[in-house]
Design a protein around this motif. Structure first.
Motif, mmCIF file in Angstrom:
data_model
loop_
_atom_site.group_PDB
_atom_site.id
_atom_site.type_symbol
_atom_site.label_atom_id
_atom_site.label_comp_id
_atom_site.label_asym_id
_atom_site.label_seq_id
_atom_site.Cartn_x
_atom_site.Cartn_y
_atom_site.Cartn_z
ATOM 1 N N GLU A 146 64.118 -28.204 53.280
ATOM 2 C CA GLU A 146 64.492 -27.756 54.616
ATOM 3 C C GLU A 146 65.506 -28.703 55.250
ATOM 4 N N LEU A 147 65.258 -29.998 55.126
ATOM 5 C CA LEU A 147 66.149 -30.988 55.720
ATOM 6 C C LEU A 147 67.537 -30.946 55.081
ATOM 7 N N ALA A 148 67.584 -30.877 53.745
ATOM 8 C CA ALA A 148 68.868 -30.862 53.060
ATOM 9 C C ALA A 148 69.657 -29.607 53.384
ATOM 10 N N VAL A 149 68.995 -28.461 53.411
ATOM 11 C CA VAL A 149 69.680 -27.216 53.749
ATOM 12 C C VAL A 149 70.198 -27.258 55.185
ATOM 13 N N ALA A 150 69.397 -27.807 56.092
ATOM 14 C CA ALA A 150 69.838 -27.913 57.485
ATOM 15 C C ALA A 150 71.097 -28.758 57.596
ATOM 16 N N GLU A 151 71.153 -29.886 56.868
ATOM 17 C CA GLU A 151 72.329 -30.754 56.921
ATOM 18 C C GLU A 151 73.565 -30.065 56.341
ATOM 19 N N LEU A 152 73.390 -29.415 55.195
ATOM 20 C CA LEU A 152 74.541 -28.807 54.530
ATOM 21 C C LEU A 152 75.070 -27.591 55.284
ATOM 22 N N THR A 153 74.179 -26.757 55.797
ATOM 23 C CA THR A 153 74.644 -25.569 56.506
ATOM 24 C C THR A 153 75.304 -25.947 57.839
#
Length: 310
Positions: free
Chosen positions: A224-231
């Motif tokens: 969740e954290l990684a997707v939030a940063e990338l998006t």
């Protein structure tokens, strides 16, 4: 072993080619002992079994060396420069620093290797002009010839059979370019297109898919954290929109974000942001939480793919 430490303030990055366990111990322990005798801070980051060989070979002197298991600290090759090499060198900025780093071993997968080769290339950019010596061992008996050939390209000198020679193949930028491979999502990937208004929705989508594919607990939170940063990066820096794809492969959950932006800094995600810097932390965070990160960038856009073990 020939002295690999420069007497001037310059970066040194030799590859050490070894064939036997005894040869490995003799050369690495000699390299470490020489640094200790010169009063240099020394770190060793190699796979666990090799770490124990060096620890045993050093005896009581091992207490003066910073020892790390590279299969843990450097499982994701993109984490090695900021989390292992820079972390140690930046903490010791008076005089020369000496490090052994072994990021490539026989157990590395074909999926991991391109990121490993790019890491070895990028070391030259990350430490250019700094009084640091990083010795990188390569197992001639256990690694493919293509890997050894790449080592000659990413290292300006090669130590083998007690001699150090300048590599006539040295051209680290060519390795960086060659492994900037186009990344194609799996045909069964779940896909979500997003813009500024869908940042929450795309995160919910990612969590739902990752959970369906077997992630739980901290690993699910990492996704969740990684997707939030990338998006968010895609919306802010990648033409305001992008596409997320999620699928499972070889016991891991894979998430991929692509957008129309282009990464101009080859060390993006590996260069620690300076105090007061705006941005630059999101991609590094992804490197820290993921088991592997692969990236591709071109004039058409950028793809960041990360892997999380279930």
């Amino acid at each position: 072993m020939t002295n690999t430490v420069a007497t001037h303030e310059a970066f040194e990055h030799p590859a050490l080619f070894y064939r036997t366990e005894q040869e490995y111990v003799d050369r690495t322990v000699s390299f470490v002992q020489e640094g200790l005798d010169l009063g240099e801070p020394v770190a060793v980051a190699v796979p666990g079994p090799n770490l124990e060989l060096i620890r045993t070979g050093l005896g009581p002197d091992a207490q003066a060396v910073h020892l790390l298991d590279m299969t843990v600290a450097g499982r994701n090759p993109g984490r090695i420069i900021p989390g292992v090499l820079r972390a140690f060198a930046d903490a010791h900025q008076r005089g020369r620093v000496r490090i052994i780093g072994e990021p490539i071993w026989a157990g590395r997968s074909a999926v991991e290797y391109p990121a490993c080769a790019q890491h070895e290339a990028l070391i030259n950019a990350a430490f250019e002009g700094r009084p640091v010596t990083i010795l990188c061992p390569y197992d001639e008996a256990g690694l493919a010839e293509e890997v050894l050939a790449d080592a000659r390209i990413t290292h300006p000198t090669v130590v083998a059979r007690d001699t150090e020679q300048v590599s006539d193949a040295y051209d680290w930028r060519s390795v960086l370019t060659r492994y900037n491979e186009a990344l194609v999502p799996a045909p069964d990937a779940a896909v979500f297109s997003f813009g500024p208004d869908e940042l929450y929705a795309v995160r919910v989508f990612a969590v739902k898919e990752a959970e369906r594919l077997g992630l739980a607990g901290q690993r699910l939170g990492d996704a969740e954290l990684a997707v939030a940063e990338l998006t968010t990066n895609s919306v802010v820096h990648g033409a305001g929109q992008g596409t997320l794809a999620v699928w499972a492969a070889a016991g891991q959950v894979v998430c991929e974000v692509r957008d129309a932006g282009r990464l101009s800094d080859p060390l993006a995600g590996r260069r620690p942001p300076v105090r007061g810097q705006i941005g630059g932390r999101g991609l590094m965070l992804v490197h820290y939480v993921a088991d592997l990160v692969r990236m591709h960038t071109s004039d058409e856009g950028t793809t960041v793919r990360f892997y999380l073990g279930r």
